[in-house]
Structures are given as structure tokens and as C-alpha cells.
Design a protein around this motif. Sequence first.
Motif, PDB file in Angstrom:
ATOM      1  N   TYR A 240       0.805  -1.220   0.000  1.00 33.57           N
ATOM      2  CA  TYR A 240       0.000   0.000   0.000  1.00 33.57           C
ATOM      3  C   TYR A 240       0.842   1.276   0.000  1.00 33.57           C
ATOM      4  CZ  TYR A 240      -2.967  -3.769   1.588  1.00 33.57           C
ATOM      5  OH  TYR A 240      -3.600  -4.988   1.697  1.00 33.57           O
ATOM      6  N   MET A 241       2.037   1.198  -0.558  1.00 33.67           N
ATOM      7  CA  MET A 241       2.915   2.364  -0.561  1.00 33.67           C
ATOM      8  C   MET A 241       2.307   3.541  -1.319  1.00 33.67           C
ATOM      9  SD  MET A 241       5.320   1.079   1.241  1.00 33.67           S
ATOM     10  CE  MET A 241       6.696   2.201   1.119  1.00 33.67           C
ATOM     11  N   THR A 242       1.517   3.249  -2.355  1.00 27.02           N
ATOM     12  CA  THR A 242       0.882   4.316  -3.129  1.00 27.02           C
ATOM     13  C   THR A 242      -0.554   4.562  -2.694  1.00 27.02           C
ATOM     14  OG1 THR A 242       0.219   2.716  -4.829  1.00 27.02           O
ATOM     15  CG2 THR A 242       2.331   3.845  -5.139  1.00 27.02           C
TER      16      THR A 242
ATOM     17  N   ASN B 289       0.347   7.363   1.191  1.00 27.27           N
ATOM     18  CA  ASN B 289       0.576   8.514   0.331  1.00 27.27           C
ATOM     19  C   ASN B 289      -0.354   9.654   0.729  1.00 27.27           C
ATOM     20  OD1 ASN B 289       0.050  10.223  -2.138  1.00 27.27           O
ATOM     21  ND2 ASN B 289       1.675   8.919  -2.948  1.00 27.27           N
ATOM     22  N   ASP B 290       0.220  10.782   1.167  1.00 30.85           N
ATOM     23  CA  ASP B 290      -0.584  11.927   1.609  1.00 30.85           C
ATOM     24  C   ASP B 290      -1.512  12.431   0.507  1.00 30.85           C
ATOM     25  OD1 ASP B 290       0.517  11.812   4.090  1.00 30.85           O
ATOM     26  OD2 ASP B 290       1.849  13.532   3.844  1.00 30.85           O
ATOM     27  N   GLU B 291      -1.021  12.445  -0.721  1.00 30.97           N
ATOM     28  CA  GLU B 291      -1.833  12.954  -1.824  1.00 30.97           C
ATOM     29  C   GLU B 291      -3.053  12.058  -2.037  1.00 30.97           C
ATOM     30  OE1 GLU B 291      -1.419  14.077  -6.601  1.00 30.97           O
ATOM     31  OE2 GLU B 291       0.352  13.533  -5.412  1.00 30.97           O
ATOM     32  N   TRP B 292      -2.850  10.728  -2.007  1.00 33.43           N
ATOM     33  CA  TRP B 292      -3.951   9.777  -2.173  1.00 33.43           C
ATOM     34  C   TRP B 292      -4.960   9.951  -1.048  1.00 33.43           C
ATOM     35  CZ3 TRP B 292      -6.226   5.682   0.419  1.00 33.43           C
ATOM     36  CH2 TRP B 292      -6.951   4.762  -0.344  1.00 33.43           C
ATOM     37  N   MET B 293      -4.474  10.097   0.171  1.00 34.46           N
ATOM     38  CA  MET B 293      -5.364  10.280   1.326  1.00 34.46           C
ATOM     39  C   MET B 293      -6.111  11.608   1.238  1.00 34.46           C
ATOM     40  SD  MET B 293      -5.218   7.744   3.677  1.00 34.46           S
ATOM     41  CE  MET B 293      -5.367   8.440   5.337  1.00 34.46           C
ATOM     42  N   GLY B 294      -5.384  12.661   0.856  1.00 33.70           N
ATOM     43  CA  GLY B 294      -5.995  13.985   0.785  1.00 33.70           C
ATOM     44  C   GLY B 294      -7.088  14.079  -0.257  1.00 33.70           C
ATOM     45  N   GLU B 295      -6.873  13.450  -1.407  1.00 32.67           N
ATOM     46  CA  GLU B 295      -7.876  13.471  -2.475  1.00 32.67           C
ATOM     47  C   GLU B 295      -9.197  12.869  -2.029  1.00 32.67           C
ATOM     48  OE1 GLU B 295      -6.016  11.351  -5.611  1.00 32.67           O
ATOM     49  OE2 GLU B 295      -4.851  13.066  -6.338  1.00 32.67           O
ATOM     50  N   ARG B 296      -9.157  11.964  -1.074  1.00 32.70           N
ATOM     51  CA  ARG B 296     -10.346  11.262  -0.608  1.00 32.70           C
ATOM     52  C   ARG B 296     -10.872  11.808   0.707  1.00 32.70           C
ATOM     53  NH1 ARG B 296      -7.280   8.622  -3.809  1.00 32.70           N
ATOM     54  NH2 ARG B 296      -8.061   6.951  -5.154  1.00 32.70           N
ATOM     55  N   GLY B 297     -10.214  12.825   1.242  1.00 30.69           N
ATOM     56  CA  GLY B 297     -10.658  13.421   2.488  1.00 30.69           C
ATOM     57  C   GLY B 297     -10.375  12.577   3.703  1.00 30.69           C
ATOM     58  N   TYR B 298      -9.312  11.751   3.636  1.00 21.81           N
ATOM     59  CA  TYR B 298      -9.012  10.834   4.729  1.00 21.81           C
ATOM     60  C   TYR B 298      -7.983  11.383   5.712  1.00 21.81           C
ATOM     61  CZ  TYR B 298     -11.305   7.203   1.896  1.00 21.81           C
ATOM     62  OH  TYR B 298     -12.195   6.460   1.174  1.00 21.81           O
ATOM     63  N   LEU B 299      -7.327  12.490   5.391  1.00 20.17           N
ATOM     64  CA  LEU B 299      -6.286  13.007   6.273  1.00 20.17           C
ATOM     65  C   LEU B 299      -6.883  13.673   7.506  1.00 20.17           C
ATOM     66  CD1 LEU B 299      -3.712  14.621   3.811  1.00 20.17           C
ATOM     67  CD2 LEU B 299      -3.384  12.544   5.172  1.00 20.17           C
ATOM     68  N   GLU B 300      -6.159  13.569   8.607  1.00 15.90           N
ATOM     69  CA  GLU B 300      -6.512  14.336   9.794  1.00 15.90           C
ATOM     70  C   GLU B 300      -6.326  15.814   9.481  1.00 15.90           C
ATOM     71  OE1 GLU B 300      -7.769  13.294  12.474  1.00 15.90           O
ATOM     72  OE2 GLU B 300      -7.064  11.274  12.984  1.00 15.90           O
ATOM     73  N   ASP B 301      -7.043  16.693  10.218  1.00 14.05           N
ATOM     74  CA  ASP B 301      -6.954  18.130   9.961  1.00 14.05           C
ATOM     75  C   ASP B 301      -5.529  18.632  10.085  1.00 14.05           C
ATOM     76  OD1 ASP B 301      -9.653  18.191   9.540  1.00 14.05           O
ATOM     77  OD2 ASP B 301     -10.144  18.805  11.592  1.00 14.05           O
TER      78      ASP B 301
END
Length: 498
Positions: free
Chosen positions: A473-475, A479-491
Motif C-alpha cells: 500500500y505504498m501508493t 501517500n498523503d496525496e492519495w489520502m488527501g484526495e479522498r478526504g481521509y487526512l486528519e486536519d
Amino acid sequence: MPRNYVPKQISLDHLGLLKKTSCGSRDSLAYLQERKALKHQGVFTKTERLSKTQQLGVEDYPKGVGGPKAQPMSHPGTTDSEVVYKYAGSVIRQIIPQDRIGTYTVNMQTGSQNGVQNGCPINKEGAEFNPYRNWRRPDLPSRCTYGRSKDNPHSNKSCPKPVRPKILNSVLENIAGTPMIRLNNIGKSEGLKCEILAKCEFFQPGGSLKDRIALRMIEDAEEKGFIKPGATIIEPSSGNTGIGVAMVCAVKGYRCIIVMPQRMSLEKVATMKALGAEIYRTANGIPFDQPESHVGVARRLMEEIPNSFLLDQYRNPSNPLAHYDGTAEEILDACDNKLDMVVIGTGTGGTLTGVARKIKERCPNCKIVAVDPEGSLIAEPAELNQKGKKFEVEGIGKDFVPTACDRQFVDKWYKAADKESFQMARRIVREEGLLVGGSSGTALHYGIQAMKDFGLKEGQRCVVIFVDSIRNYMTRFLNDEWMGERGYLEDEEEEPSK
């Protein structure tokens, strides 16, 4: 029948099932080139297109109804015959040697056959039963009675705590015997007083607990004489079982074909390709009982490729048995038979079934907590499930309840969301130093909720199974970009670093 005989067949390419990928998947061009080469060798007849199916003697049967007696058609230059059906858009065929031709019908709803013995055409002397050549729906209810039952139909194996020599004969001897590691930080930050232990299956040589079932399924089939040298082994998989099967096949010398949906990570595809597996990708979101699904394509490959066998982890009893005899015993041994809760993610249900069954036998008061993604249909009661919702956590969740999944031992089900799963997986990496995959985050996040719901206290113990490693799951969730695109990142993670 000549050794190099290839039966006349309808190519998967004409069904539009194969997708070209950049990671070694078999595309239409490669598929046709292979058959063109066979044709030049004089061992292959021209592939028929679907528009000519009536010329092949195809019968159209109503959905779920077994057809009338079928008249076998002869293959030029051979003494063999072929029964061909068309069912719900799917071409079903069976090659029958001349001496085994008889009354032959198929019930397309269940896959059962009349005029055959457990899926093998019967001659006058009878025919040997091979379950790996007898397709059955993977969502039929389980009838397994293994365990303490006196009528146990399976051969349980003693799996003592492995004492490994300094030099192993092959990587397969390194399967099983994974460590239990105490989680020291996350539980404390969540206000829990109980002990939390992780069964770290990501230390398996193939990177997941599926190495256990891959080895067990193949070795059980070998011991019973169903699979022999020179065979082709086929398996539909979300990736982890495919990697395990490919690894075992690489060591044992079998040809390996894995069929998996497009949504699974490219890291998994690359790993299987490196192990020598041939990869077929199918479109996402296709119901398992459709011919275009990864289950349907795997079935048809088995029917078209001579000397090929479908392991079928969704039905194979060796799947839960690997965990009943192995994983569960290791957990109980590490805990001295004293534990209060086990948290398990569900996919095929083999881990849940095998581990829960054994632990309930030895620790009947232990709570079994099962976690199922939102959009999956495995949890009970059925009202918990939301059909059609997409989920991105890999390795758990299904659009049907597999035969291998016995849910009777579960004390409580939790439905899991992607965001919380991936955020917890990143916490496990960051706070505990354990390089786990996304479904481990699923298990721990909802395991913590279960520990609170059941009121586990100081002196009590919970085991959470961490299924696979970060490698796949390296990509993805790393991956911050992958997480951010889906709204999964913490604030706070969305803020740029200063």
C-alpha cells in the motif's frame, strides 16, 4: 487424447473480460498470440466467436434451471467430446473423454451435475472425484463440522510452536510462527487499561496471513492426489492470497494464474508478477455470480485450461483449518489459554471461522469481535449492511457471505469506515512502529471501540490480528496525496509542514 491437445473454446477476449495493464497482466493481444502459436503447431482449432455459438451446439437455459440432456459434440481428430452450454451470457463447457460419455446435465444455479460423480463424468467403472475441478457457488451455506465433533470429515494437523533450524530448506518452512507484540502507546492514549496484543501476521514471508492458507490448500490437495506436478493452479483473489499462492507455486514449480479486480493495488500485481504468476484483471463492482467477475473468470479459465485446478479459498475447508490448527493455537499458546477478546477482520471468513471456533472451544467466555467494511455484506444482522456502497480497504469485505465463513461464534459485529481505518493504520506505523496494512487499522480502531463497549479492565487481554504488511500500500494510504484526495487526512496532517 494427445498430450498437447487444446480443446476448441471461446476466447475470453471475445467476452471483453481481459483488461490490459502495465504490470504484466495478460491482455487480449498476448492471449491471441498464444493461441496463434498453438494453431501453427497443429494443436489448436480456430477460436469461435460468440456469434457462432449456435454452431457449437450451445443450449440456452433459463436462469437457475438445470437443462435437458445435452448431446456431446465431437472434436475433430480426437475421440473426445465436449458439452457446451450458454447460461446467463456465460459459456460453460466440459471436455468428456469418449469412454466417459453418458447422461450429462448441469444445474447452473448450484453447479451440481447429474450423470457425473461429484463433478467428474462417470464411465462404466466410475471416475475419480476432484473437488478442484468441480465448481460450486462460493456463497453456499457451510456444512463443516470440524473441531470436537466425532464426525469430523477433515484431517486436522498438529501445529506445535515451530522450532526453526538455523538453515531452512525453503521459504515455505518460514510460514507460521508469527510473533505476538504488545501495543504500548495507542491503548494508553485511548484511555484503556486492558492489555492489547497484536498477532503480527505481516511478518509472514509473503507479507500476510494468507501465506498460511495458500500452503495448506495446496499441500492438502497434493496429499490427496488431486494436484500433481505439471498442474496449473488458478485462484481469484484480492491480492494477499494471490501472493501466497504465487509464492508456493514458485517453490513447487506449478504454473500460477491469479484473477483480481482492477481496484486492488499495483504493488500486489507487481509482487505476484515477480513471483511468476500470470495476472488477469477484471472490472470493479461486478457481482461475484456474474461471468465477468474475478470469480467467474477464474472458473472459466479452469474450464478452458487443461490440467488446471481452482483452489477456491471461498469454499475450501483448508482455509479455516489453517487457522484452526495454526493461528488459533499460536494465540492460545502465547496467552497461556487466557484471553478475553479477539478482534478479526472478515474477508473470506476463513480466519474468523478457524480462530473463533478453536478459541471458543478452549476459552468459551472470550468475546469474538468481527469487523466488516461498510458496503460489505458479511455482518449480521443483515440490517447492518448497506449494499452497493464502495469501500477502499483491501483484503476484507465481500458482496456475498463465503461458504468458508461461519458466523455463529461472533459476539458482536462492527461496520468499518475507510477514513477511520486508514487513519488508525497510520497511527500504528507512527506510534507502535509496526509496518501494517490498512485492514490492521480497521481491526484496531473498531477493536478499541469494542474494548470500551465490553468494558475490558486492567488485567484483561485483547488480541487483534494484524493481517498484512505496509508493502502492498505504498501508493495508497501511506501517500498523503492519495489520502488527501479522498478526504481521509486528519486536519493537522492537511496543514503544510513549516
